[in-house]
Design a protein around this motif. Sequence first.
Motif, PDB file in Angstrom:
ATOM      1  N   UNK A   1      -2.661   6.137   3.860  1.00 59.98           N
ATOM      2  CA  UNK A   1      -2.031   5.766   5.133  1.00 59.98           C
ATOM      3  C   UNK A   1      -3.074   5.414   6.197  1.00 59.98           C
ATOM      4  N   UNK A   2      -2.841   4.302   6.868  1.00 57.67           N
ATOM      5  CA  UNK A   2      -3.575   4.024   8.103  1.00 57.67           C
ATOM      6  C   UNK A   2      -2.592   3.361   9.055  1.00 57.67           C
ATOM      7  N   UNK A   3      -2.736   3.617  10.330  1.00 58.10           N
ATOM      8  CA  UNK A   3      -1.790   3.078  11.309  1.00 58.10           C
ATOM      9  C   UNK A   3      -1.685   1.569  11.184  1.00 58.10           C
ATOM     10  N   UNK A   4      -2.869   0.915  11.060  1.00 56.75           N
ATOM     11  CA  UNK A   4      -2.865  -0.544  10.999  1.00 56.75           C
ATOM     12  C   UNK A   4      -2.278  -1.038   9.687  1.00 56.75           C
ATOM     13  N   UNK A   5      -2.629  -0.348   8.621  1.00 54.54           N
ATOM     14  CA  UNK A   5      -2.167  -0.794   7.318  1.00 54.54           C
ATOM     15  C   UNK A   5      -0.656  -0.605   7.163  1.00 54.54           C
ATOM     16  N   UNK A   6      -0.096   0.437   7.784  1.00 54.08           N
ATOM     17  CA  UNK A   6       1.317   0.760   7.615  1.00 54.08           C
ATOM     18  C   UNK A   6       2.182   0.050   8.653  1.00 54.08           C
ATOM     19  N   UNK A   7       1.816   0.243   9.911  1.00 55.61           N
ATOM     20  CA  UNK A   7       2.644  -0.322  10.984  1.00 55.61           C
ATOM     21  C   UNK A   7       2.195  -1.716  11.391  1.00 55.61           C
ATOM     22  N   UNK A   8       0.991  -2.132  10.969  1.00 62.05           N
ATOM     23  CA  UNK A   8       0.447  -3.394  11.473  1.00 62.05           C
ATOM     24  C   UNK A   8       0.487  -4.525  10.463  1.00 62.05           C
ATOM     25  N   UNK A   9       0.880  -4.235   9.230  1.00 57.20           N
ATOM     26  CA  UNK A   9       0.835  -5.279   8.214  1.00 57.20           C
ATOM     27  C   UNK A   9       2.235  -5.589   7.718  1.00 57.20           C
ATOM     28  N   UNK A  10       2.477  -6.867   7.444  1.00 56.05           N
ATOM     29  CA  UNK A  10       3.795  -7.232   6.928  1.00 56.05           C
ATOM     30  C   UNK A  10       3.779  -7.329   5.409  1.00 56.05           C
ATOM     31  N   UNK A  11       2.637  -7.035   4.801  1.00 58.27           N
ATOM     32  CA  UNK A  11       2.557  -7.216   3.352  1.00 58.27           C
ATOM     33  C   UNK A  11       3.027  -5.955   2.641  1.00 58.27           C
ATOM     34  N   UNK A  12       4.230  -5.986   2.128  1.00 61.56           N
ATOM     35  CA  UNK A  12       4.746  -4.877   1.313  1.00 61.56           C
ATOM     36  C   UNK A  12       4.737  -5.382  -0.130  1.00 61.56           C
ATOM     37  N   UNK A  13       3.644  -5.039  -0.848  1.00 62.00           N
ATOM     38  CA  UNK A  13       3.508  -5.526  -2.221  1.00 62.00           C
ATOM     39  C   UNK A  13       3.065  -4.380  -3.109  1.00 62.00           C
ATOM     40  N   UNK A  14       3.899  -3.378  -3.283  1.00 62.51           N
ATOM     41  CA  UNK A  14       3.479  -2.170  -3.997  1.00 62.51           C
ATOM     42  C   UNK A  14       3.320  -2.396  -5.490  1.00 62.51           C
TER      43      UNK A  14
ATOM     44  N   UNK B   1      -3.960  -5.846  -6.200  1.00 60.77           N
ATOM     45  CA  UNK B   1      -4.200  -5.292  -4.865  1.00 60.77           C
ATOM     46  C   UNK B   1      -2.885  -4.845  -4.227  1.00 60.77           C
ATOM     47  N   UNK B   2      -2.369  -3.705  -4.624  1.00 60.31           N
ATOM     48  CA  UNK B   2      -1.117  -3.253  -4.009  1.00 60.31           C
ATOM     49  C   UNK B   2      -1.305  -2.952  -2.524  1.00 60.31           C
ATOM     50  N   UNK B   3      -0.357  -3.447  -1.688  1.00 59.36           N
ATOM     51  CA  UNK B   3      -0.435  -3.163  -0.252  1.00 59.36           C
ATOM     52  C   UNK B   3       0.897  -2.553   0.188  1.00 59.36           C
ATOM     53  N   UNK B   4       0.809  -1.774   1.270  1.00 59.26           N
ATOM     54  CA  UNK B   4       1.985  -1.034   1.744  1.00 59.26           C
ATOM     55  C   UNK B   4       2.186  -1.251   3.237  1.00 59.26           C
TER      56      UNK B   4
ATOM     57  N   UNK C   1      10.263  -2.597   9.035  1.00 60.35           N
ATOM     58  CA  UNK C   1      10.681  -2.018  10.322  1.00 60.35           C
ATOM     59  C   UNK C   1      11.314  -3.107  11.183  1.00 60.35           C
ATOM     60  N   UNK C   2      10.672  -4.286  11.200  1.00 53.82           N
ATOM     61  CA  UNK C   2      11.226  -5.386  11.996  1.00 53.82           C
ATOM     62  C   UNK C   2      12.596  -5.783  11.456  1.00 53.82           C
TER      63      UNK C   2
ATOM     64  N   UNK D   1      17.499  -9.413   1.703  1.00 55.34           N
ATOM     65  CA  UNK D   1      16.508  -8.557   1.055  1.00 55.34           C
ATOM     66  C   UNK D   1      15.193  -9.286   0.793  1.00 55.34           C
ATOM     67  N   UNK D   2      14.756 -10.072   1.740  1.00 57.37           N
ATOM     68  CA  UNK D   2      13.478 -10.776   1.592  1.00 57.37           C
ATOM     69  C   UNK D   2      12.503 -10.270   2.640  1.00 57.37           C
ATOM     70  N   UNK D   3      11.264  -9.994   2.201  1.00 60.11           N
ATOM     71  CA  UNK D   3      10.274  -9.462   3.143  1.00 60.11           C
ATOM     72  C   UNK D   3       9.842 -10.563   4.089  1.00 60.11           C
TER      73      UNK D   3
END
Lengths: 308, 253
Positions: free
Chosen positions: A60-73, A78-81, A87-88, A244-246
């Motif tokens: 978890x990082x504030x920028x990585x979680x709340x600041x990024x739109x890339x949800x690619x688990x 390179x999985x991103x969260x 949220x938007x 249901x699209x990011x």
Amino acid sequence: MSAPPPHPDTAALDRRDLAWYVDKLVAVLVFVGGVSAVVFIVGIFAFVTHEGWGFVSEHFSLRGFFGSIRWAPTSTSNPTYGALALIAGTASVTGLAMLVAVPFSLGAAIYIAEFATGRTREVLKVLVEMLAAIPSVVWGFIGLSVMNPLIIDVFNVPIGLCVLNSGLILGLMAAPIMTTIAEDALKAVPDTYREAAEALGATRWQVTRRVVLPAARQGLLAAVLLGVGRGFGETMAVLMASGHAINLPTSPFDSVRALTATIAAELGETAVGSTHYQALFALGIFLFVVTFVINLSADLIVRGIRKT
Amino acid sequence: MSDAEIAVRDLTIRYGQHVALKGASFEVRPHEIFGIIGPANSGKTSFLKVLNRMDTFTAGMHFEGQVEVGGRDVRAWRNLYALRRQIGVVFPLPVGLPLSVYDNVAFAPRLAGVRAKADLNVIVEGCLRRAALWDEVKDRLNALGSLLSGGQQQRLTIARALSQKPRILLLDEFSIAVDPVTTMRIEAVLSELKAEMTIVLVTNLVQQARRLADRTAFFLMGECVTVAPTEQFFLRDADLDPRARDYVEGRFG
């Protein structure tokens, strides 16, 4: 003056009869019922936090979680969260839903509480409560099969599963419960106020606007907040109607994905204890905190009414 | 056409099947204090409700017969809110609207379109003075009206009723929740107001009617038994319905 005569059967005062035992038993039972609410809420929060904690502490990082739109688990390289888009998505759908639900529900509540009389009022109240009981999957179905083609036709857009669709559906879903609570708040204003104001020559609308609405404003605010909480937590209808699209939505016709829908759709696909699994629970922690704060404020506001 | 301020002919009031007042006929003259006495459930309050058409507020309440205010049937007004603005009402228990003292009194003038602060100030101070309340509240006009004492609240409702410059003032057992000293002050106020308006005073207190009312009606079980100059009720040799005499002398009710 003489001493009172001794009680004829003092032993009876020490004998515990059936009623005494039943009373104690019932006291224990209702205590368990009352405390279970606390146990469940603490237990659920502990569970969600426990499951999600691995993600929060390691990735978890504030920028990585709340600041990024890339949800690619599920990305293998390179999985991103990034939860920003989710949220938007939830916020835009809930926001639009409130734009729909607030005027509708306040209008309905004012009509039922202040203008309608006798039979009309009773019938309307029952109907509104029945509306609140429609399961959310039915609403989602309407979004998918009725609203979707309608939006495509009317606005000439390629797809009708979007913020507009799910916002409207969610607004219609939240309106009945908001109407019921708002109407309770209006009914709590004593009739003597209405009578006194009407005796001064105020019209029904003047009475409503200048006396009843100000007196009921806390209850109305609580109704709106509970509607917001409902919108935030709703899953099925939003999953079905939002596309249901990011996506970070820029117009009402963009498809989005909601926090709740993400959890519902992905949790079954993940390995228990994996980072993806833990990330979904981190979303859950966030949702839990937000809805908890919203409901708590609504509750505190309602308590505020009772005091005054 | 008579010159009566309020003319009642064959007035029957019903709540569903229950008859609250049957076949009452009497007149109230301009600038008099008209007392209505009688035990509970005699139709006194129901009569007041018809005068300013508050019957529309009570489910199942209907009336037949004729009630004229200022020479016009109360049902002939297209805008019944305009009728209510001509009639001030003081309820048995004071109802301070959940507003400040100032806003309570300014409520009706604002509805009537008075916006200028200076005009409102004049109206509010004038009405509070006439209700003998100004000196007690002038320093806390912004406090909630409901924080005043019971007697003060009742005078506040009188000030509020005066704020719409009514031609008729209806008082429904105003002294129930008020101490004797305040009651006497309000009674003094009413005696002065008589010069400007007609007052209908429903009261449980026979002595209050005696002190204030020019003429008095005695209601009993939905019947208007007697209407007479008030002193007649207290003259030994007056020609008075025996039921009215019994009531006045405290033998029942």
